[in-house]
Design a protein around this motif. Structure first.
Motif, PDB file in Angstrom:
ATOM      1  N   TYR B  38       6.877  17.253   9.159  1.00  0.00           N
ATOM      2  CA  TYR B  38       6.152  16.480   8.156  1.00  0.00           C
ATOM      3  C   TYR B  38       5.333  17.349   7.217  1.00  0.00           C
ATOM      4  CZ  TYR B  38       3.119  16.652  12.261  1.00  0.00           C
ATOM      5  OH  TYR B  38       2.425  17.059  13.360  1.00  0.00           O
ATOM      6  N   GLU B  39       5.269  18.674   7.454  1.00  0.00           N
ATOM      7  CA  GLU B  39       4.505  19.547   6.563  1.00  0.00           C
ATOM      8  C   GLU B  39       5.380  20.322   5.588  1.00  0.00           C
ATOM      9  OE1 GLU B  39       2.737  21.538   9.769  1.00  0.00           O
ATOM     10  OE2 GLU B  39       1.622  19.724  10.230  1.00  0.00           O
ATOM     11  N   VAL B  40       6.682  20.084   5.634  1.00  0.00           N
ATOM     12  CA  VAL B  40       7.580  20.868   4.782  1.00  0.00           C
ATOM     13  C   VAL B  40       7.346  20.499   3.312  1.00  0.00           C
ATOM     14  CG1 VAL B  40       9.990  21.328   4.183  1.00  0.00           C
ATOM     15  CG2 VAL B  40       9.299  21.129   6.586  1.00  0.00           C
ATOM     16  N   THR B  41       7.195  21.514   2.484  1.00  0.00           N
ATOM     17  CA  THR B  41       6.826  21.297   1.084  1.00  0.00           C
ATOM     18  C   THR B  41       7.779  21.986   0.121  1.00  0.00           C
ATOM     19  OG1 THR B  41       4.559  21.441   1.887  1.00  0.00           O
ATOM     20  CG2 THR B  41       4.852  21.415  -0.497  1.00  0.00           C
ATOM     21  N   TYR B  42       8.293  23.143   0.520  1.00  0.00           N
ATOM     22  CA  TYR B  42       8.972  24.011  -0.449  1.00  0.00           C
ATOM     23  C   TYR B  42      10.492  23.863  -0.383  1.00  0.00           C
ATOM     24  CZ  TYR B  42       4.288  25.919  -0.519  1.00  0.00           C
ATOM     25  OH  TYR B  42       2.937  26.050  -0.605  1.00  0.00           O
ATOM     26  N   GLU B  43      11.123  24.122  -1.544  1.00  0.00           N
ATOM     27  CA  GLU B  43      12.573  23.969  -1.680  1.00  0.00           C
ATOM     28  C   GLU B  43      13.359  24.871  -0.731  1.00  0.00           C
ATOM     29  OE1 GLU B  43      14.510  21.959  -3.688  1.00  0.00           O
ATOM     30  OE2 GLU B  43      12.688  20.857  -4.231  1.00  0.00           O
ATOM     31  N   ASP B  44      12.904  26.143  -0.597  1.00  0.00           N
ATOM     32  CA  ASP B  44      13.674  27.062   0.246  1.00  0.00           C
ATOM     33  C   ASP B  44      13.681  26.580   1.699  1.00  0.00           C
ATOM     34  OD1 ASP B  44      10.942  27.639   0.300  1.00  0.00           O
ATOM     35  OD2 ASP B  44      11.287  29.715   0.950  1.00  0.00           O
ATOM     36  N   SER B 167       4.339  11.737   3.756  1.00  0.00           N
ATOM     37  CA  SER B 167       4.959  13.003   4.150  1.00  0.00           C
ATOM     38  C   SER B 167       6.334  13.114   3.516  1.00  0.00           C
ATOM     39  CB  SER B 167       5.108  13.077   5.670  1.00  0.00           C
ATOM     40  OG  SER B 167       3.851  13.024   6.277  1.00  0.00           O
ATOM     41  N   LEU B 168       6.716  14.301   3.117  1.00  0.00           N
ATOM     42  CA  LEU B 168       8.019  14.594   2.514  1.00  0.00           C
ATOM     43  C   LEU B 168       8.222  13.861   1.184  1.00  0.00           C
ATOM     44  CD1 LEU B 168      10.415  14.459   5.633  1.00  0.00           C
ATOM     45  CD2 LEU B 168       9.185  16.425   4.702  1.00  0.00           C
ATOM     46  N   GLY B 169       7.163  13.290   0.628  1.00  0.00           N
ATOM     47  CA  GLY B 169       7.293  12.515  -0.608  1.00  0.00           C
ATOM     48  C   GLY B 169       7.931  13.313  -1.742  1.00  0.00           C
ATOM     49  N   ILE B 207      -1.090  15.997  -1.875  1.00  0.00           N
ATOM     50  CA  ILE B 207      -2.462  15.978  -1.358  1.00  0.00           C
ATOM     51  C   ILE B 207      -2.608  17.174  -0.432  1.00  0.00           C
ATOM     52  CG2 ILE B 207      -4.148  14.697   0.018  1.00  0.00           C
ATOM     53  CD1 ILE B 207      -2.583  12.158  -0.574  1.00  0.00           C
ATOM     54  N   HIS B 208      -3.655  17.952  -0.659  1.00  0.00           N
ATOM     55  CA  HIS B 208      -3.915  19.051   0.269  1.00  0.00           C
ATOM     56  C   HIS B 208      -4.696  18.526   1.464  1.00  0.00           C
ATOM     57  CE1 HIS B 208      -2.465  22.509  -2.048  1.00  0.00           C
ATOM     58  NE2 HIS B 208      -2.710  21.728  -3.088  1.00  0.00           N
ATOM     59  N   LYS B 209      -4.212  18.905   2.649  1.00  0.00           N
ATOM     60  CA  LYS B 209      -4.892  18.488   3.876  1.00  0.00           C
ATOM     61  C   LYS B 209      -6.031  19.452   4.184  1.00  0.00           C
ATOM     62  CE  LYS B 209      -1.223  19.014   6.337  1.00  0.00           C
ATOM     63  NZ  LYS B 209      -0.320  19.025   7.488  1.00  0.00           N
ATOM     64  N   MET B 210      -6.808  19.177   5.221  1.00  0.00           N
ATOM     65  CA  MET B 210      -7.900  20.072   5.618  1.00  0.00           C
ATOM     66  C   MET B 210      -7.383  21.460   6.004  1.00  0.00           C
ATOM     67  SD  MET B 210      -8.972  18.550   9.389  1.00  0.00           S
ATOM     68  CE  MET B 210     -10.259  19.743   9.731  1.00  0.00           C
ATOM     69  N   THR B 211      -6.106  21.549   6.356  1.00  0.00           N
ATOM     70  CA  THR B 211      -5.552  22.861   6.692  1.00  0.00           C
ATOM     71  C   THR B 211      -5.303  23.696   5.443  1.00  0.00           C
ATOM     72  OG1 THR B 211      -3.270  22.114   6.483  1.00  0.00           O
ATOM     73  CG2 THR B 211      -4.278  21.894   8.659  1.00  0.00           C
ATOM     74  N   GLY B 212      -5.317  23.068   4.277  1.00  0.00           N
ATOM     75  CA  GLY B 212      -4.968  23.746   3.035  1.00  0.00           C
ATOM     76  C   GLY B 212      -3.521  23.525   2.659  1.00  0.00           C
ATOM     77  N   GLU B 213      -2.707  23.081   3.609  1.00  0.00           N
ATOM     78  CA  GLU B 213      -1.296  22.807   3.319  1.00  0.00           C
ATOM     79  C   GLU B 213      -1.180  21.499   2.541  1.00  0.00           C
ATOM     80  OE1 GLU B 213       0.833  24.310   7.370  1.00  0.00           O
ATOM     81  OE2 GLU B 213      -0.688  22.777   7.582  1.00  0.00           O
ATOM     82  N   CYS B 214      -0.039  21.343   1.835  1.00  0.00           N
ATOM     83  CA  CYS B 214       0.117  20.047   1.174  1.00  0.00           C
ATOM     84  C   CYS B 214       1.326  19.325   1.740  1.00  0.00           C
ATOM     85  CB  CYS B 214       0.168  20.164  -0.334  1.00  0.00           C
ATOM     86  SG  CYS B 214       1.274  21.381  -0.976  1.00  0.00           S
ATOM     87  N   GLY B 215       1.201  18.915   2.953  1.00  0.00           N
ATOM     88  CA  GLY B 215       2.301  18.239   3.638  1.00  0.00           C
ATOM     89  C   GLY B 215       2.513  16.825   3.167  1.00  0.00           C
ATOM     90  N   PHE B 216       1.492  16.195   2.606  1.00  0.00           N
ATOM     91  CA  PHE B 216       1.762  14.822   2.186  1.00  0.00           C
ATOM     92  C   PHE B 216       1.306  14.567   0.747  1.00  0.00           C
ATOM     93  CE2 PHE B 216      -2.441  14.586   3.491  1.00  0.00           C
ATOM     94  CZ  PHE B 216      -2.645  14.343   4.820  1.00  0.00           C
ATOM     95  N   ALA B 254      14.786   5.552  21.793  1.00  0.00           N
ATOM     96  CA  ALA B 254      15.316   6.904  21.909  1.00  0.00           C
ATOM     97  C   ALA B 254      15.773   7.362  20.529  1.00  0.00           C
ATOM     98  CB  ALA B 254      16.473   6.935  22.880  1.00  0.00           C
ATOM     99  N   GLY B 255      15.936   6.397  19.626  1.00  0.00           N
ATOM    100  CA  GLY B 255      16.279   6.720  18.252  1.00  0.00           C
ATOM    101  C   GLY B 255      17.653   7.332  18.161  1.00  0.00           C
ATOM    102  N   VAL B 256      17.835   8.091  17.106  1.00  0.00           N
ATOM    103  CA  VAL B 256      19.148   8.683  16.901  1.00  0.00           C
ATOM    104  C   VAL B 256      19.045  10.199  16.910  1.00  0.00           C
ATOM    105  CG1 VAL B 256      20.021   6.688  15.651  1.00  0.00           C
ATOM    106  CG2 VAL B 256      18.916   8.526  14.393  1.00  0.00           C
ATOM    107  N   GLY B 257      17.962  10.722  17.450  1.00  0.00           N
ATOM    108  CA  GLY B 257      17.876  12.166  17.628  1.00  0.00           C
ATOM    109  C   GLY B 257      16.813  12.850  16.810  1.00  0.00           C
ATOM    110  N   ALA B 258      15.776  12.102  16.380  1.00  0.00           N
ATOM    111  CA  ALA B 258      14.720  12.732  15.596  1.00  0.00           C
ATOM    112  C   ALA B 258      13.950  13.728  16.456  1.00  0.00           C
ATOM    113  CB  ALA B 258      13.770  11.669  15.067  1.00  0.00           C
ATOM    114  N   VAL B 259      13.846  14.948  16.012  1.00  0.00           N
ATOM    115  CA  VAL B 259      12.993  15.941  16.656  1.00  0.00           C
ATOM    116  C   VAL B 259      12.171  16.571  15.540  1.00  0.00           C
ATOM    117  CG1 VAL B 259      12.905  18.068  17.975  1.00  0.00           C
ATOM    118  CG2 VAL B 259      14.651  16.364  18.516  1.00  0.00           C
ATOM    119  N   ALA B 260      10.885  16.189  15.485  1.00  0.00           N
ATOM    120  CA  ALA B 260      10.063  16.568  14.337  1.00  0.00           C
ATOM    121  C   ALA B 260       9.302  17.862  14.550  1.00  0.00           C
ATOM    122  CB  ALA B 260       9.084  15.444  14.009  1.00  0.00           C
ATOM    123  N   SER B 261       9.301  18.351  15.771  1.00  0.00           N
ATOM    124  CA  SER B 261       8.566  19.573  16.042  1.00  0.00           C
ATOM    125  C   SER B 261       9.374  20.389  17.034  1.00  0.00           C
ATOM    126  CB  SER B 261       7.200  19.217  16.626  1.00  0.00           C
ATOM    127  OG  SER B 261       6.653  20.348  17.252  1.00  0.00           O
TER     128      SER B 261
END
Lengths: 370, 402
Positions: B38-44, B167-169, B207-216, B254-261
């Motif tokens: 949920y913190e991924v921001t960059y194209e690469d 997230s991922l917006g 939006i920058h989070k308290m961590t400084g990252e902009c995950g959402f 059990a979903g369809v296999g989401a593993v977010a971390s």
């Protein structure tokens, strides 16, 4: 070896567990317990409580074969494992039932680890037994025993013996010339000095031996090894009792929060009440899962049994303290009275919390593995 | 199929997953990935993770139990095995965790045939990334008070409003959108849509989070047009559908296999123990201090309990009701993770002040960063306080707070 995914909880064990639950619901052991306690409330009057238990219920349990379910078939038992025994103990804890079955199940696993067929056959024949292993400072280490063996005669004192007034015989750790061994002593050969204890559903006492005639269960020098192998089972059985009692505390407190009204609403509406009850559930569920895991490990993966059992008892001790605490607090004034049933389960949990070592003790031992 | 055959096939599949993951473990990307999807921001990072998810889908680790007609692999009771092996292998997470964890389970229950056939396959391959448009500035824990409006206009809906904490917006092509179709009916006035992100009127701001990252992100919707065939389930059924989506988010399905971390909780415990062993204070390893040992062993105990809860949840005679354990998963897991990080910071002592990219920081500041990110778990998707309401009300039958 690996554990079965379903904790080894067979259809047969599920049925057994339901049967025990139904049996205890019908018997209502707390009603009889309360009658036996009349007039003994005030601790300042120094009343000793009688180690009451429902003897008819115990006879019925024996007819149903619950006392011998973990006794090997070779000794006349059913030959089931700790998963089955823990399932039964969980129900006993849920009912806070005073019964010699509790200590007899514990004794059974010590005897199994000792390969003591004769003593196991006694259990199968209806003899209730309890472990007499503690020293005065509460050590369970065989080496710390205060009892001395001279041939087949034992002398000394064993402390904190559970179900002391209910048991027909005792398994005593005693020091002989060749080291500490385990012995069986008939209740008629010892003096039982009951303790005055907090828990109303158990009894506890000292066993005083003065040249008591004994039978060897585990040869001198081998007691430490036998008890080390049995320890995971003992810890798991107490964790099972706590898990059952915690579930009773959870359900009883939740029901009370639905019917007790203040400020024109059932108190369970308020988050200050609702959330701690949910925390009781979270604690109870963690303990229950770890307890099933520990029982399955003992039966199917002995190399991992002690780790799993310490995790279970670590969780269980903390759950006992937490659920007891919240059950009384959330019942308010009524929960603080002698009449309220929550006090009975509260005290059983206080007792179980420290039996065979509390949470901090288990965690200190767990850390040594890393 | 006999139970023995089934067990053997499951074991073979587990072996297959393990081997495949070992042989196909990707080389790390040129810059460090964030700690969770949920913190991924960059194209690469996006491109790297899309490739990885597509490969895992081809290998059968995603949509394992979903029917073939919807792009799945058509197995039974294999997904839990695949997901467990993915977590165990410590490989990159799946970028499309919202699509896998929320959109797919929701469509499988509430979607039309056309919707399932159109939307499920690109979720599995990560060809289309999803984000979630539930929360609004004025509707967080009290989600049902959401105000974004959807007004019917012929065969279309016109959407106006704003969403937040998305997230991922910035990377998503689709949004799960809750919008109000009836102002006078709080619960039955919400409708569930699938909103295309790449169209006029949609503005995404990080939006920058308290961590400084902009995950959402915040997402503004101005006269956005959504054709009616992108509505999920009936008009006014959105709240019911959303509850089923949130149930998936909370780990019930059990979903369809989401593993977010990519990190397993038990793996983190072992890293914490190693940290305490190598961290010295006043000439002694922190691990030798009984106070820290006790705290670490307590969180170890609770982590193992969460694992064993998962095992017990599948045994109906032992779980106290189908939802009792699954509904605890989110609140318990997130709180354990948070405490684990608090302990790690305590173990580090003064050194916990060193943050990402400080050359003396322990493991590049991962514990401080990770600690702050644990609030994602305890707040998003229904805060821990809301979770406790749900547990009290749905499992224990306590009176509803609201």
């Amino acid at each position: 070896m690996t554990q079965p995914r379903d904790f080894g909880f067979s259809e047969e064990i599920q049925m057994l567990k339901r049967d025990v639950q139904r049996f205890l619901e019908e018997r209502q052991p707390i009603t009889g317990l309360r009658a036996s306690l009349a007039g003994t409330e005030d601790p300042h009057r120094g009343n000793v409580r009688g180690g009451w238990f429902d003897r008819e219920a115990w006879a019925a349990m024996q007819e149903l074969g619950w006392h011998l379910l973990a006794v090997p078939e070779s000794a006349g038992g059913v030959g089931m494992g700790l998963v089955a025994a823990a399932a039964v103990q969980e129900e006993i804890g849920r009912a806070a039932c005073p019964t010699p079955l509790t200590s007899t199940l514990q004794a059974t696993f010590v005897l199994r680890e000792a390969g003591a067929e004769t003593a196991l056959a006694k259990i199968a024949a209806g003899t209730s037994m309890s472990l007499a292993l503690y020293s005065q400072d509460g050590s369970l280490e065989a080496e710390d025993t205060e009892v001395v063996a001279d041939g087949d005669r034992l002398t000394g004192t064993a402390w904190f013996v559970q179900d002391a007034q209910k048991s027909d015989g005792f398994i005593v750790a005693a020091r002989a010339a060749g080291g500490v061994g385990l012995y069986y002593v008939d209740a008629s050969a010892v003096t039982v000095a009951p303790d005055r204890i907090v828990d109303l559903t158990r009894d506890q006492g000292c066993i005083e031996l003065k040249g008591a005639v004994a039978e060897v269960i585990a040869a001198p020098g081998s007691a430490g090894d036998v008890l080390a192998r049995a320890l995971p089972a003992l810890l798991t059985l107490v964790a099972a009792d706590i898990a059952g009692a915690a579930e009773w505390q959870l359900q009883t407190t939740a029901e009370y929060a639905k019917v007790r009204e203040q400020f024109d609403r059932p108190i369970g509406f308020f988050q200050a009440v609702k959330h701690p009850i949910v925390n009781m559930m979270i604690a109870a569920d963690e303990t229950r899962s770890l307890m099933y895991n520990a029982a399955a490990a003992y039966d199917h993966d002995p190399a991992d049994a002690l780790r799993c059992a310490r995790l279970a008892k670590s969780s269980a001790s903390d759950t006992a303290e937490f659920c007891a605490n919240r059950s009384t607090q959330l019942h308010g004034g009524i929960g603080f009275t002698w009449e309220a049933d929550v006090q009975i389960w509260h005290k059983r949990q206080m007792h179980s919390q420290f039996l065979f070592g509390d949470g901090a003790w288990q965690r200190a031992r767990l850390a040594e593995q890393f | 199929m006999s139970e023995a055959t089934q067990l053997r096939e499951q074991e073979e599949f587990r072996e297959y997953c393990r081997r495949w993951l070992e042989e196909n473990r990707p080389a790390p990307p040129s810059t460090t990935l964030p700690q969770a999807a949920y913190e991924v921001t960059y194209e690469d990072h996006r491109n790297y993770l899309v490739d990885w998810q597509a490969k895992c889908y081809e290998a059968g680790l995603i949509a394992t139990d979903v029917a073939r007609e919807y792009g799945g692999h058509g197995h039974r009771n294999f997904q839990a095995i695949a997901s467990a092996e993915v977590r165990r292998a410590n490989v990159p997470y799946f970028l499309n965790w919202i699509g896998l964890g929320m959109t797919a389970p929701t469509l499988l229950v509430h979607g039309t045939e056309e919707q399932k056939k159109r939307f499920l396959p690109p979720i599995f391959t990560a060809a289309e990334i999803w984000c979630q448009g539930f929360s609004e500035p004025g509707a967080g824990s009290d989600l049902v008070s959401l105000q974004t409006s959807a007004v019917k206009d012929g065969d279309n809906w016109i959407i106006n409003g704003s969403k937040v904490w998305t997230s991922l917006g910035a990377l998503a092509s689709w949004m799960l959108l809750l919008a109000r179709t009836d102002k006078n009916d709080k619960y039955n006035g919400i409708t569930y849509f699938m909103a295309p992100m790449d169209q006029p009127g949609v503005t995404v701001r990080p939006i920058h989070k308290m961590t400084g990252e902009c995950g959402f992100n915040e997402v503004f919707l101005e006269n956005v047009i959504i054709p009616d065939h992108l509505r999920v389930d009936a008009v006014g059924a959105g709240w019911k559908v959303a509850m089923s989506t949130l149930t998936s988010e909370r780990g019930a399905a059990a979903g369809v296999g989401a593993v977010a971390s990519s990190e397993s909780p038990m793996g983190a415990i072992h890293q914490l123990i190693e940290l305490a062993k190598r961290t010295r204070r006043n000439g002694r390893a922190v691990w030798d201090d009984p106070v820290w040992r006790d705290r670490i062993m307590k969180i170890y105990e609770r982590t193992e309990a969460a694992v064993q809860n998962g095992r017990r949840a599948r045994i109906s005679s032992l779980n106290g009701g189908a939802m009792r354990i699954p509904l605890q998963g989110k609140v318990v897991g997130s709180e354990i993770g948070q405490e684990m990080h608090q302990i790690a910071l305590g173990v580090l002592g003064q050194r916990s002040s060193l943050y990402v990219h400080d050359k003396h920081a322990e493991e590049d500041g991962r514990w401080a960063l990770g600690y702050m990110n644990t609030y994602t778990g305890t707040i998003s998707g229904g805060s821990s306080e809301i979770q406790r309401n749900i547990l009290g009300e749905r499992v224990l039958g306590l009176p509803k707070t609201k």
